[in-house]
Design an enzyme around this catalytic site. Structure first.
Site, PDB file in Angstrom:
ATOM      1  N   ASP A  58    -103.098  40.486 -32.396  1.00 22.48           N
ATOM      2  CA  ASP A  58    -102.359  39.657 -33.342  1.00 22.48           C
ATOM      3  C   ASP A  58    -100.885  39.734 -32.985  1.00 22.48           C
ATOM      4  O   ASP A  58    -100.516  40.247 -31.925  1.00 22.48           O
ATOM      5  CB  ASP A  58    -102.642  40.062 -34.788  1.00 22.48           C
ATOM      6  CG  ASP A  58    -102.146  41.461 -35.134  1.00 22.48           C
ATOM      7  OD1 ASP A  58    -101.441  42.087 -34.313  1.00 22.48           O
ATOM      8  OD2 ASP A  58    -102.452  41.934 -36.238  1.00 22.48           O
ATOM      9  N   ARG A  71    -101.739  39.150 -47.926  1.00 25.11           N
ATOM     10  CA  ARG A  71    -100.483  39.550 -47.296  1.00 25.11           C
ATOM     11  C   ARG A  71     -99.620  38.315 -47.018  1.00 25.11           C
ATOM     12  O   ARG A  71     -99.947  37.509 -46.152  1.00 25.11           O
ATOM     13  CB  ARG A  71    -100.739  40.306 -45.996  1.00 25.11           C
ATOM     14  CG  ARG A  71     -99.442  40.636 -45.247  1.00 25.11           C
ATOM     15  CD  ARG A  71     -99.592  41.714 -44.192  1.00 25.11           C
ATOM     16  NE  ARG A  71    -100.393  41.319 -43.049  1.00 25.11           N
ATOM     17  CZ  ARG A  71    -100.465  42.026 -41.911  1.00 25.11           C
ATOM     18  NH1 ARG A  71     -99.775  43.158 -41.786  1.00 25.11           N
ATOM     19  NH2 ARG A  71    -101.227  41.620 -40.923  1.00 25.11           N
TER      20      ARG A  71
END
Length: 568
Positions: free
Chosen positions: A469, A183
């Site tokens: 996160d 990603r």
């Protein structure tokens, strides 16, 4: 005895300076340039990145201006919705290219940053896919970024290993490992250590370009055709952004001399505007798509950001905004329906729980939550799910195995007559629940601790038995901002109390004291908690909501080195 180069510098330094200067025209590297990094920052690889930047930068700038215009409309009271101009795409009978057999089965995926030991553990976790993350789980310092590319190159080549000296243990991949997806960062994030024609490079083009250039040949050599490389694409808001990615893929395939459609990608639907563009996004990427993913934490963040000008859409405590909320369930159901109609994977969301080793009862309660969530996903029709920790893989895999059997996915099992008609009203329904003082406290405590970790190089942080996160930290930030902006009235113990600057200031002081007690005085003193507190509170109290927490924070981790610096 150390020799010297013709310029009078020690030979090792002169070598690095020559390498540093041996870059394509118009490219400047302002990060450290040591020997291990030179494996990645080759002249040809940088030329590839520069070519992508020059070809697509105006398209990217236009897409970012379109985001600003959409935000202006929403702030003035407009609501996102399906585009009448692309109704023909939504109603058309088309499908994406067939899913490659190599990734037909994705029933459990694990995600994490591109740190060396974590890569090996994720590949060995028993998951079907490992998504190596340059985005939400990574603090994009120069060291983290380029070391991550070194690590991934070794992983693709099959040479990666890690010697844990403290434990005297060597980590290596098993014979059977998870398939690798990568990603890159979102379109909005710059790479401040690489200048192209005098301006910072686009972060995602650096991430994609360096990874693709160094690894596409190894994918084909080691695994044959139809084995990637594979990507996850974050933070899109409109199909025009998917169209840029499709053009980037075509350009890369042409450069490499490989077949069109060799690159495959899954798009994270993690912004509210994108949920109304899912068919259009798949259509733009139809030769390169392998599905969509419910990026549900960022989706909650995006709900607040999209409706920042709507005081009648205040979120309840973040712990109450789960998949049982009607707007969240509708989002998941529409994603499944859309993906299966177009012949690609509909991936479920993240289980953020982590094992609680010192409390068996609490650990079992956490696992029970995971099982219920994954059972809901597989019965709804998702083809796979995400987990943040290897310890969750067996429980997730068991549920998907029991409910999917031998079928690699559920793409072909959806019946048209079972498809629910999901409306704009379903996707925009106001979430229900209470706003509490404890919710305000938790947001503040999590946001400050996450940001402190991010500023010191960690983008994936265990806090209060959850893996936090950037996405979950963003929820904390924007929810605090929203409650402060509109002086939200609190329920529960805070009944009748409104969120004011004075109240927030007191909460910040008390939560900072709690953080110091929890982490210990020495760690608190050495960490960047005070800096993180200032940054987080400033953004929570800002008159205008910043688009991203990490955009402001990024300026604090950019470290420019002089030319030729070879410091390790």
């Amino acid at each position: 005895m150390m020799g010297f180069g013709s310029n009078g510098y020690p030979a090792t330094i002169a070598k690095n300076m020559n390498a540093y200067n041996d870059v394509p025209q118009g490219v400047e590297i302002r990060g450290r340039y040591g020997e291990e990094f030179a494996r990645i920052l080759t002249k040809d690889a940088l030329q590839f990145v520069a070519d992508l930047q020059r070809e697509f930068r105006n398209h990217i700038k236009y897409a970012m201006e379109c985001r600003k215009e959409a935000k202006r409309r929403y702030n003035e009271g407009a609501l996102p919705g399906f585009d009448p101009a692309t109704r023909y795409i939504r109603e058309g009978e088309w499908t994406c290219a067939p899913v490659p057999q190599a990734v037909a089965d994705r029933r459990v995926e694990i995600t994490g940053p591109v740190e060396r030991k974590m890569i090996i553990n994720a590949l060995n976790s028993g998951a079907k896919v490992f998504m190596a993350d340059f985005e939400d789980a990574l603090s994009p310092s120069w060291e983290n970024l380029i070391s991550g590319h070194v690590n991934l190159k070794d992983a693709v080549d099959g040479t990666i290993s890690f010697h844990d000296k403290a434990r005297n243990r060597v980590y290596q991949p098993n014979d059977r490992t998870a398939k690798l997806f990568v990603r890159p960062r979102g379109w909005h994030l710059p790479e401040g250590h690489i200048l192209i024609d005098g301006e910072p490079a686009t972060g995602c083009l650096v991430d994609f370009g360096l990874y693709f250039y160094h690894n596409y040949a190894a994918f084909r050599r080691n695994q044959g055709e139809g084995f990637g490389p594979f990507f996850y694409l974050p933070k899109m808001e409109h199909s025009r952004e998917a169209k840029i990615w499709n053009s980037v893929f075509e350009r890369a395939e042409m450069m490499a001399g490989i077949e069109r459609g060799s690159i495959r990608a899954t798009v994270l639907i993690e912004t509210l505007p994108a949920v109304f563009q899912m068919d259009e996004i798949l259509y733009e990427l139809r030769d390169h798509s392998v599905g969509l993913n419910c990026g549900r934490w960022d989706y909650i963040f995006s709900y607040v950001k999209t409706f920042q000008g709507h005081p009648n859409r205040l979120l309840p405590d973040r712990v109450q905004v789960g998949m049982a909320q009607h707007f969240m369930k509708s989002y998941s159901d529409l994603l499944i329906r859309t993906c299966h109609r177009r012949g690609v994977h509909a991936m479920g969301g993240m289980a953020a729980q982590i094992p609680i080793r010192d409390d068996p009862a609490a650990n079992e309660a956490a696992l029970d939550l995971v099982r219920k969530d994954k059972l809901r996903e597989v019965r709804a029709g998702h083809d796979g799910t995400w987990a943040a920790h290897p310890g969750l893989i067996p429980a997730c895999m068991e549920l998907f195995n029991n409910n999917m059997g031998n079928a690699p996915n559920q793409i072909q099992t959806m019946k048209r007559e079972d498809a629910v008609n999901i409306t704009e009203e379903d996707l925009l329904q106001r979430p229900r629940g209470v706003r509490t003082l404890e919710g305000l406290r938790l947001n503040t405590r999590v946001g400050i601790q996450y940001l402190a970790a991010w500023l010191t190089g960690s983008g994936s942080v265990p806090l209060y038995n959850l893996m936090e996160d950037a996405a979950t930290a963003e929820i904390s930030r924007v929810q605090n901002w929203q409650w402060l902006k509109y002086e939200a009235e609190l329920d529960g113990d805070g009944l009748g109390v409104k969120v004011s600057r004075d109240l927030f200031g007191r909460i910040v002081e008390e939560e900072m004291a709690r953080i110091e007690r929890e982490v210990g005085k020495e760690k608190f003193r050495k960490g960047m908690y005070k800096e993180a507190c200032k940054m987080f509170t400033r953004q929570c109290k800002a008159a205008t909501l910043d688009d991203f927490l990490t955009l402001d924070a990024y300026n604090h981790i950019v470290r420019h080195h002089p030319k030729g610096s070879s410091r390790l």
